[in-house]
Design a protein around this motif. Sequence first.
Motif, short mmCIF file in Angstrom:
data_model
loop_
_atom_site.label_atom_id
_atom_site.label_comp_id
_atom_site.label_asym_id
_atom_site.label_seq_id
_atom_site.Cartn_x
_atom_site.Cartn_y
_atom_site.Cartn_z
N ILE A 147 42.07 45.09 35.18
CA ILE A 147 42.64 43.76 35.94
C ILE A 147 41.79 42.85 34.59
CG2 ILE A 147 41.93 41.52 36.91
CD1 ILE A 147 41.16 44.43 39.08
N LEU A 148 43.01 42.12 34.06
CA LEU A 148 42.82 41.43 32.28
C LEU A 148 42.41 39.94 33.45
CD1 LEU A 148 43.27 40.93 29.77
CD2 LEU A 148 45.17 40.28 29.67
N LEU A 149 41.19 40.02 32.75
CA LEU A 149 40.11 38.89 33.16
C LEU A 149 40.10 38.25 32.17
CD1 LEU A 149 37.02 40.44 35.33
CD2 LEU A 149 39.06 39.95 36.01
N GLU A 150 40.52 36.28 32.64
CA GLU A 150 39.30 35.48 31.37
C GLU A 150 37.92 34.44 31.81
OE1 GLU A 150 43.81 33.33 30.72
OE2 GLU A 150 44.16 35.20 29.33
N LEU A 176 31.48 33.23 35.38
CA LEU A 176 32.96 33.07 36.34
C LEU A 176 34.09 33.13 35.45
CD1 LEU A 176 32.23 29.85 37.91
CD2 LEU A 176 32.28 31.93 39.18
N TYR A 177 34.62 34.45 36.12
CA TYR A 177 36.50 35.00 35.20
C TYR A 177 37.05 34.22 36.26
CZ TYR A 177 33.15 37.22 32.10
OH TYR A 177 32.56 36.95 30.75
N VAL A 197 42.32 33.74 41.22
CA VAL A 197 41.55 34.88 41.46
C VAL A 197 40.49 34.40 40.91
CG1 VAL A 197 41.68 37.44 42.40
CG2 VAL A 197 44.20 35.63 42.69
N PRO A 198 39.60 33.84 41.30
CA PRO A 198 38.21 33.63 41.14
C PRO A 198 37.35 35.10 41.10
CG PRO A 198 38.32 32.58 43.60
CD PRO A 198 39.36 33.15 42.92
N TRP A 199 36.45 35.28 39.61
CA TRP A 199 35.31 36.69 39.66
C TRP A 199 34.07 35.62 39.56
CZ3 TRP A 199 36.86 41.99 40.89
CH2 TRP A 199 37.76 42.04 41.64
N LEU A 200 33.24 36.48 39.63
CA LEU A 200 31.84 36.47 39.29
C LEU A 200 31.43 37.75 38.77
CD1 LEU A 200 29.77 34.18 38.92
CD2 LEU A 200 28.88 35.11 41.22
N ASN A 201 30.84 37.18 37.33
CA ASN A 201 30.37 38.67 36.65
C ASN A 201 28.28 38.17 37.05
OD1 ASN A 201 29.53 41.35 35.75
ND2 ASN A 201 29.47 40.24 33.67
N VAL A 260 32.19 40.70 41.09
CA VAL A 260 32.66 40.91 42.20
C VAL A 260 34.06 39.54 42.34
CG1 VAL A 260 31.85 39.40 44.34
CG2 VAL A 260 30.12 41.05 43.12
N ARG A 261 35.51 39.94 43.03
CA ARG A 261 35.76 39.41 43.12
C ARG A 261 35.11 38.50 44.86
NH1 ARG A 261 41.56 40.23 45.14
NH2 ARG A 261 42.57 37.87 45.78
#
Length: 126
Positions: free
Chosen positions: A33-36, A80-81, A89-93, A99-100
């Motif tokens: 998964i490419l996260l920005e 946040l990514y 589709v947000p992700w939090l590192n 974590v999605r």
Amino acid sequence: MLMATGYAPGRKIRDMRHAKPSRRYARRRVADILLEPDRSTSLWRNRMGRLYLAAPHGRTSLVLGPSARLKAPDSMAWGLYHEADQPGVPWLNGPDGLVRLETRPASLIDAYGPWVRLNPRIGARM
């Protein structure tokens, strides 16, 4: 390997074997998964402890909780990514790994204030 910290007489020499890896808030590929980095979205908490994502142009979402967890690389900075091919589709590192976030559209209501902006890059826990 030994490396000098600068060219000046009397400067100390630092052993680079004990240097910490640098953490960067940059584009990463994790589990295909490419996260920005999502610099335009911010994380807010209301007085009841609920988390919200606020995006540009008044778009806000209630964070319902995590829907997926992944192990983040050590060089990935907290924050946040979003997925490169799916910006919604947000992700939090954070301290618990990558974590999605499961979200639903919602409004920020003044009566639920005070609203506190959280900085996930410092390490606010969910």
